[in-house]
Design a protein around this motif. Structure first.
Motif, PDB file in Angstrom:
ATOM      1  N   UNK A 110      -2.619  -1.110  -3.469  1.00  0.00           N
ATOM      2  CA  UNK A 110      -3.297  -0.355  -3.131  1.00  0.00           C
ATOM      3  C   UNK A 110      -2.493   1.295  -3.084  1.00  0.00           C
ATOM      4  N   UNK A 111      -3.187   2.356  -3.929  1.00  0.00           N
ATOM      5  CA  UNK A 111      -2.490   3.694  -3.861  1.00  0.00           C
ATOM      6  C   UNK A 111      -3.418   4.469  -3.414  1.00  0.00           C
ATOM      7  N   UNK A 112      -2.934   5.564  -2.521  1.00  0.00           N
ATOM      8  CA  UNK A 112      -3.728   6.688  -1.903  1.00  0.00           C
ATOM      9  C   UNK A 112      -2.858   7.789  -1.693  1.00  0.00           C
ATOM     10  N   UNK A 113      -3.761   9.032  -1.593  1.00  0.00           N
ATOM     11  CA  UNK A 113      -3.140  10.282  -1.387  1.00  0.00           C
ATOM     12  C   UNK A 113      -3.553  10.563   0.060  1.00  0.00           C
TER      13      UNK A 113
ATOM     14  N   UNK B 297       3.711  -1.345   3.870  1.00  0.00           N
ATOM     15  CA  UNK B 297       4.095   0.000   3.030  1.00  0.00           C
ATOM     16  C   UNK B 297       5.581   0.513   3.417  1.00  0.00           C
ATOM     17  N   UNK B 298       5.895   1.607   2.737  1.00  0.00           N
ATOM     18  CA  UNK B 298       7.164   2.196   2.724  1.00  0.00           C
ATOM     19  C   UNK B 298       7.002   3.795   3.384  1.00  0.00           C
ATOM     20  N   UNK B 299       7.265   3.976   4.755  1.00  0.00           N
ATOM     21  CA  UNK B 299       7.220   5.322   5.222  1.00  0.00           C
ATOM     22  C   UNK B 299       8.587   6.001   5.384  1.00  0.00           C
ATOM     23  N   UNK B 300       8.687   7.280   5.400  1.00  0.00           N
ATOM     24  CA  UNK B 300       9.736   7.943   6.145  1.00  0.00           C
ATOM     25  C   UNK B 300       9.599   8.081   7.441  1.00  0.00           C
TER      26      UNK B 300
ATOM     27  N   UNK C  39       1.010  -1.143   0.009  1.00  0.00           N
ATOM     28  CA  UNK C  39       0.041  -0.011   0.042  1.00  0.00           C
ATOM     29  C   UNK C  39       1.007   1.055   0.080  1.00  0.00           C
ATOM     30  N   UNK C  40       0.906   2.073  -0.942  1.00  0.00           N
ATOM     31  CA  UNK C  40       1.881   3.040  -1.236  1.00  0.00           C
ATOM     32  C   UNK C  40       1.093   4.439  -1.322  1.00  0.00           C
TER      33      UNK C  40
END
Length: 296
Positions: free
Chosen positions: A220-223, A239-242, A193-194
Motif C-alpha cells: 500500500x502507498x499513501x501520502x 514500513x521504512x521511516x526516518x 506500506x510506504x
C-alpha cells in the motif's frame, strides 16, 4: 522584444506544431507565425528551417542557441512573477515535509514568544520530492527538504541541517518486533506500506529493493503519514521511516535499525532559489528554527 513571442517560440519547439501552439494560447495560427518572424527580424537570422507547408519542423543552429537560453530565461521570468506577486500580497511560502514540520514543532517550547514567527509565513505541506519541484518552479520562497545522501542543485542555496537514520517500523505485536537489527533480506516477504512518490521514503525503499533484486512488494502507498502509522499500529504491514518521523511517546510501534549493509541516511536541508530574495520574516523564522536544531 515581446516576452509572448519567446513563449510562443518555446512552445513551438516543444509541440512542433503551429496549430497546437495557437490552440494552447487561444490565438490564431498566423499570430504564431508573426511571432517567429519578429524574433527572426530581431536576431537577424532564421530560427526555424524553411518549410512553407509547416508539415515538418526543425530549428536552425541559431534557433537551437535561442532555445538553450530560453530554457533558463523563461523559468526565471515565471519565478520572478510569482515572487513579486507574493511580495505584493505580503506573504512568503515555505515548504515543509509533514514529518519534518512535526519534528520542528515538537521541540519548540510552549508559549514561546518567538513562535509567532510561524504566523508570518505560509507553510506548504508536501513530500520532499514535490517540494523540490515547487521550489524550482518558483512556487515557494524556500523549503525544508529531505534527500538520500548529499546533493547539490546549481539553482539552489542549500544548508544542511541534520541527518536521520532510516528504520524499519512495525507494530510491537509483529513477530519481528523483538529483533535488535534487521537486514532487508529478512523483510522480503513482508507487506510494505510506504509513502508515495512525493516522498523520499519511496526512493529509499526502491534503492534497498533493487539491491535485493526487487523481491519485496509494496502492499500500500499513501501520502498520509498518519494513515500509514495507523495501519502499522493495526499490524497490517511494516514500513521504512526516518528517525525524525518517529515520536518518542509512540506506544504501539517499534523502530528497528537496518543492518550495516542496508543502512540508509536521510539528510535534511534548508533550500531556496539563488535568485530569490528572502524577506526579514523568513530569515528570522529560519534563524529561530536553526538555533533550536543546533542546541538540540
Amino acid at each position: 522584444m515581446n516576452i509572448k513571442d519567446f513563449e510562443y517560440f518555446y512552445s513551438l519547439t516543444q509541440l512542433q506544431s503551429y496549430t497546437a501552439v495557437a490552440n494552447k494560447f487561444a490565438i490564431s495560427q498566423p499570430s504564431v507565425s508573426y511571432a517567429v518572424k519578429r524574433l527572426e527580424e530581431e536576431f537577424n537570422c532564421k530560427l526555424i528551417a524553411a518549410d512553407p507547408s509547416h508539415r515538418t519542423f526543425s530549428l536552425t543552429e541559431q534557433g537551437e542557441i535561442l532555445l538553450s537560453h530560453l530554457k533558463r530565461i523563461l523559468p526565471e521570468l515565471s519565478s520572478a512573477h510569482k515572487e513579486i506577486n507574493r511580495s505584493l500580497a505580503h506573504y512568503s511560502t515555505v515548504g515543509f515535509p509533514p514529518m519534518i514540520m512535526n519534528y520542528l514543532l515538537s521541540f519548540i517550547p510552549e508559549n514561546d514568544d518567538k513562535a509567532v514567527l510561524f504566523q508570518k509565513i505560509r507553510p506548504i505541506r508536501r513530500g520532499s520530492v514535490e517540494l523540490l519541484r515547487l521550489l524550482e518552479n518558483g512556487d515557494l520562497d524556500a523549503s525544508f527538504v529531505a534527500t538520500l545522501g548529499s546533493f547539490s542543485y546549481n539553482s539552489l542555496n542549500l544548508r544542511r541541517l541534520f541527518s536521520s537514520e532510516v528504520f524499519v517500523v512495525m507494530s510491537k505485536s509483529h513477530p519481528l518486533a523483538d529483533k535488535e537489527v534487521l537486514s532487508f533480506s529478512e523483510l522480503i516477504d513482508e507487506s510494505f506500506i510506504v509513502l508515495d512518490q512525493h516522498f523520499i521514503h519511496l526512493k529509499a525503499f526502491c534503492e534497498l529493493n533493487q539491491k535485493h533484486h526487487n523481491k519485496a512488494e509494496i502492499f500500500f502507498q499513501t501520502d498520509d503519514v498518519n494513515l500509514l502509522k495507523q495501519m502499522l499500529r493495526k499490524n497490517i504491514g511494516i514500513s521504512l521511516l526516518a528517525d525524525f518521523a518517529f515520536p518518542n511517546d509512540e506506544e504501539k510501534l517499534v523502530k528497528i535499525p537496518l543492518s550495516k549493509e542496508d543502512n540508509i541516511i536521510f539528510y535534511v536541508y534548508l533550500a531556496s532559489l539563488k535568485s530569490t530574495i528572502l524577506n526579514e520574516d523568513v530569515l528570522s523564522f529560519f534563524d529561530y528554527t536553526i538555533n533550536f536544531l543546533e542546541e538540540k
